[in-house]
Scaffold this motif. Sequence first.
Motif, PDB file in Angstrom:
ATOM      1  N   LEU A 123      25.655  35.614 -41.662  1.00 17.56           N
ATOM      2  CA  LEU A 123      24.359  36.582 -41.711  1.00 17.56           C
ATOM      3  C   LEU A 123      23.633  36.417 -40.409  1.00 17.56           C
ATOM      4  O   LEU A 123      22.975  37.143 -39.976  1.00 17.56           O
ATOM      5  N   THR A 124      23.850  35.148 -40.036  1.00 26.17           N
ATOM      6  CA  THR A 124      22.943  34.917 -38.549  1.00 26.17           C
ATOM      7  C   THR A 124      23.590  35.692 -37.601  1.00 26.17           C
ATOM      8  O   THR A 124      22.817  36.316 -36.813  1.00 26.17           O
ATOM      9  N   ALA A 125      24.940  35.751 -37.450  1.00 26.71           N
ATOM     10  CA  ALA A 125      25.645  36.525 -36.324  1.00 26.71           C
ATOM     11  C   ALA A 125      25.310  38.018 -36.814  1.00 26.71           C
ATOM     12  O   ALA A 125      24.805  38.769 -35.710  1.00 26.71           O
ATOM     13  N   PHE A 126      25.264  38.444 -37.874  1.00 27.70           N
ATOM     14  CA  PHE A 126      25.037  40.043 -38.115  1.00 27.70           C
ATOM     15  C   PHE A 126      23.644  40.556 -38.006  1.00 27.70           C
ATOM     16  O   PHE A 126      23.458  41.386 -37.148  1.00 27.70           O
ATOM     17  N   GLU A 127      22.747  39.622 -38.523  1.00 27.32           N
ATOM     18  CA  GLU A 127      21.276  39.917 -38.346  1.00 27.32           C
ATOM     19  C   GLU A 127      20.749  39.904 -36.867  1.00 27.32           C
ATOM     20  O   GLU A 127      19.969  40.871 -36.527  1.00 27.32           O
ATOM     21  N   SER A 128      21.254  38.792 -36.220  1.00 22.95           N
ATOM     22  CA  SER A 128      20.525  38.610 -34.853  1.00 22.95           C
ATOM     23  C   SER A 128      21.134  39.942 -33.984  1.00 22.95           C
ATOM     24  O   SER A 128      20.478  40.376 -33.208  1.00 22.95           O
ATOM     25  N   THR A 129      22.473  40.272 -34.063  1.00 23.22           N
ATOM     26  CA  THR A 129      23.073  41.179 -33.235  1.00 23.22           C
ATOM     27  C   THR A 129      22.501  42.787 -33.853  1.00 23.22           C
ATOM     28  O   THR A 129      21.993  43.566 -33.033  1.00 23.22           O
ATOM     29  N   LYS A 130      22.197  42.745 -35.037  1.00 20.43           N
ATOM     30  CA  LYS A 130      21.602  43.996 -35.739  1.00 20.43           C
ATOM     31  C   LYS A 130      20.002  44.218 -34.891  1.00 20.43           C
ATOM     32  O   LYS A 130      19.935  45.182 -34.473  1.00 20.43           O
ATOM     33  N   ASN A 131      19.323  43.092 -34.710  1.00 20.84           N
ATOM     34  CA  ASN A 131      18.178  43.340 -34.288  1.00 20.84           C
ATOM     35  C   ASN A 131      18.008  43.547 -32.936  1.00 20.84           C
ATOM     36  O   ASN A 131      17.084  44.202 -32.341  1.00 20.84           O
ATOM     37  N   LEU A 132      18.929  42.897 -31.984  1.00 17.21           N
ATOM     38  CA  LEU A 132      18.950  43.253 -30.636  1.00 17.21           C
ATOM     39  C   LEU A 132      19.375  44.910 -30.592  1.00 17.21           C
ATOM     40  O   LEU A 132      18.919  45.411 -29.493  1.00 17.21           O
ATOM     41  N   LEU A 133      20.532  44.917 -31.284  1.00  9.65           N
ATOM     42  CA  LEU A 133      21.074  46.557 -31.168  1.00  9.65           C
ATOM     43  C   LEU A 133      19.760  47.459 -31.623  1.00  9.65           C
ATOM     44  O   LEU A 133      19.612  48.599 -30.837  1.00  9.65           O
ATOM     45  N   GLU A 134      18.944  47.170 -32.586  1.00  4.83           N
ATOM     46  CA  GLU A 134      17.749  48.189 -32.890  1.00  4.83           C
ATOM     47  C   GLU A 134      16.901  47.871 -31.627  1.00  4.83           C
ATOM     48  O   GLU A 134      16.177  49.010 -31.453  1.00  4.83           O
ATOM     49  N   TYR A 135      16.579  47.001 -30.888  1.00  2.24           N
ATOM     50  CA  TYR A 135      15.837  46.912 -29.871  1.00  2.24           C
ATOM     51  C   TYR A 135      16.315  47.857 -28.666  1.00  2.24           C
ATOM     52  O   TYR A 135      15.889  48.727 -28.133  1.00  2.24           O
ATOM     53  N   LEU A 136      17.481  47.913 -28.612  1.00  7.88           N
ATOM     54  CA  LEU A 136      18.475  48.652 -27.537  1.00  7.88           C
ATOM     55  C   LEU A 136      18.152  50.266 -27.970  1.00  7.88           C
ATOM     56  O   LEU A 136      18.045  50.970 -27.052  1.00  7.88           O
ATOM     57  N   LYS A 137      18.077  50.559 -28.948  1.00  6.46           N
ATOM     58  CA  LYS A 137      17.914  52.016 -29.600  1.00  6.46           C
ATOM     59  C   LYS A 137      16.356  52.542 -28.892  1.00  6.46           C
ATOM     60  O   LYS A 137      16.369  53.662 -28.459  1.00  6.46           O
ATOM     61  N   LYS A 138      15.554  51.498 -28.973  1.00  9.43           N
ATOM     62  CA  LYS A 138      14.272  51.838 -28.480  1.00  9.43           C
ATOM     63  C   LYS A 138      14.021  51.677 -26.991  1.00  9.43           C
ATOM     64  O   LYS A 138      13.213  52.301 -26.537  1.00  9.43           O
ATOM     65  N   HIS A 139      15.084  51.196 -26.291  1.00 11.82           N
ATOM     66  CA  HIS A 139      14.907  50.894 -24.801  1.00 11.82           C
ATOM     67  C   HIS A 139      16.342  51.225 -24.492  1.00 11.82           C
ATOM     68  O   HIS A 139      17.078  50.215 -24.199  1.00 11.82           O
ATOM     69  N   SER A 140      16.684  52.512 -24.319  1.00 12.98           N
ATOM     70  CA  SER A 140      17.967  52.658 -24.043  1.00 12.98           C
ATOM     71  C   SER A 140      18.330  52.372 -22.703  1.00 12.98           C
ATOM     72  O   SER A 140      19.871  52.586 -22.384  1.00 12.98           O
ATOM     73  N   ASN A 141      17.809  52.084 -21.690  1.00 10.61           N
ATOM     74  CA  ASN A 141      17.986  51.565 -20.162  1.00 10.61           C
ATOM     75  C   ASN A 141      18.693  50.156 -20.262  1.00 10.61           C
ATOM     76  O   ASN A 141      19.038  49.775 -19.251  1.00 10.61           O
ATOM     77  N   THR A 142      18.193  49.557 -21.424  1.00 13.99           N
ATOM     78  CA  THR A 142      18.718  48.175 -21.429  1.00 13.99           C
ATOM     79  C   THR A 142      20.327  47.856 -21.741  1.00 13.99           C
ATOM     80  O   THR A 142      20.890  48.713 -22.663  1.00 13.99           O
ATOM     81  N   LYS A 143      20.986  47.078 -20.902  1.00 13.16           N
ATOM     82  CA  LYS A 143      22.532  46.967 -21.143  1.00 13.16           C
ATOM     83  C   LYS A 143      22.740  45.280 -21.820  1.00 13.16           C
ATOM     84  O   LYS A 143      22.178  44.638 -21.371  1.00 13.16           O
ATOM     85  N   MET A 144      23.611  45.341 -22.722  1.00 10.36           N
ATOM     86  CA  MET A 144      23.784  44.087 -23.312  1.00 10.36           C
ATOM     87  C   MET A 144      25.213  43.774 -23.485  1.00 10.36           C
ATOM     88  O   MET A 144      26.219  44.743 -23.495  1.00 10.36           O
ATOM     89  N   VAL A 145      25.525  42.563 -23.191  1.00 12.46           N
ATOM     90  CA  VAL A 145      26.989  42.123 -23.437  1.00 12.46           C
ATOM     91  C   VAL A 145      26.994  41.093 -24.721  1.00 12.46           C
ATOM     92  O   VAL A 145      26.146  40.136 -24.552  1.00 12.46           O
ATOM     93  N   TYR A 146      27.767  41.500 -25.449  1.00 10.20           N
ATOM     94  CA  TYR A 146      27.781  40.630 -26.950  1.00 10.20           C
ATOM     95  C   TYR A 146      28.902  39.635 -26.690  1.00 10.20           C
ATOM     96  O   TYR A 146      30.109  39.898 -26.429  1.00 10.20           O
ATOM     97  N   VAL A 147      28.634  38.061 -26.866  1.00 10.45           N
ATOM     98  CA  VAL A 147      29.588  37.326 -26.593  1.00 10.45           C
ATOM     99  C   VAL A 147      30.352  36.904 -27.775  1.00 10.45           C
ATOM    100  O   VAL A 147      30.073  36.182 -28.665  1.00 10.45           O
ATOM    101  N   SER A 148      31.478  37.484 -27.870  1.00 10.41           N
ATOM    102  CA  SER A 148      32.591  37.204 -28.974  1.00 10.41           C
ATOM    103  C   SER A 148      33.518  35.965 -28.541  1.00 10.41           C
ATOM    104  O   SER A 148      33.093  35.174 -27.917  1.00 10.41           O
ATOM    105  N   SER A 149      34.518  36.109 -29.265  1.00 13.20           N
ATOM    106  CA  SER A 149      35.412  34.823 -29.224  1.00 13.20           C
ATOM    107  C   SER A 149      36.780  35.054 -29.242  1.00 13.20           C
ATOM    108  O   SER A 149      37.237  36.304 -29.849  1.00 13.20           O
ATOM    109  N   MET A 150      37.676  34.225 -28.869  1.00 11.87           N
ATOM    110  CA  MET A 150      39.271  34.450 -28.770  1.00 11.87           C
ATOM    111  C   MET A 150      39.664  34.434 -30.270  1.00 11.87           C
ATOM    112  O   MET A 150      40.705  35.077 -30.738  1.00 11.87           O
TER     113      MET A 150
END
Length: 348
Positions: A123-150
């Motif tokens: 839930l921490t992973a999902f909710e934090s990522t969702k909230n950042l993506l919601e921010y990007l929806k409102k600020h479309s000029n922002t670029k994000m790298v999500y740090v995943s894992s092997m």
Amino acid sequence: MIDNPILQEDLEFIANKILNNGYFSNSTILITGATGLLGSLIVKSCLYANKIFNTNITVLATIRNREKADQVFQGFTSNPKLKLITNNLLEPITINESIDFIVHTASITASKEMVENPTSVLLTAFESTKNLLEYLKKHSNTKMVYVSSMEYYGQISDNYENVTEEQLGYIDLSKPRSSYPESKRVCEALCNAYTAQYNLEVCSARLAQTFGAGVPLSDSRVFAQFAKSAVNKTDIILHTSGQSEGNYCYTADAIYGLFLLLQKGQQGQSYNIAHNHSSILNMAKMVAEKIGHNQIKVKVQIPENINSLGYAPDVKLKLNSDKLKNLGWQPEVDLENMFKRMIKSWEF
């Protein structure tokens, strides 16, 4: 500002490789999980580039513990270009500054917590990522790298010696420990869904295990235990058979890769960031020989309660990083020197 010459060399490497080309100058970068290893080094890289190249990067660093942040960023906290933010990532993002780039490193990575608190991992992973993506929806000029894992890949049965980004293996969802790799998969899927639906600038970095200068002496992960055994001239004790294969990347090489993805990563794409490969057993033997000068041995002692310790299942996996190299990534530090530079950095 930097009293560790090994870390200073790494920050100079990053600055010269990627931060002095003008692309990030006068920008604002948000780093989540800023007191973690990756997050803290990204923060310090930006501030160091400001000092030597006058890049004028403003760093917004999300933290949970101010006391820990003061310790991690000792020598940097008075820098006017560093702003420590205590926003809860599990709630909607409320930041007034205009953000150009986001590197989302925040994640629960303790193996024991993956077993004992798997719901929080997911839930921490999902909710934090969702909230950042919601921010990007409102600020479309922002670029994000999500740090995943092997660990995203799970257990791959075919062509595991050359694993490219389109491959996918098996994860046993009946095991609580699977909460971590599955959280990476669902967050990548969420990033790609938002990217496709809202045309956001988001890509993912599937990171190998990363260590080097910047890892604290108190770290208890397996590579740090191996290194401390070599330093203290004590035998390396393996609690598994050591057959699982790991992929590794030096800290500075990994940070350089993440900045490159902020600049050149394609929306909706994922990129492996890995440079070195070894089984756990062979890595232990290499440390005993090359770092411990054959004065220590490697012993296997498997505990009876191994299933409760949160170890990942044995995996055979060798990541292919050609996709990132095609963007210009050129990592430099091999596995032996990853250990040597980390150990040398502990002296300061």
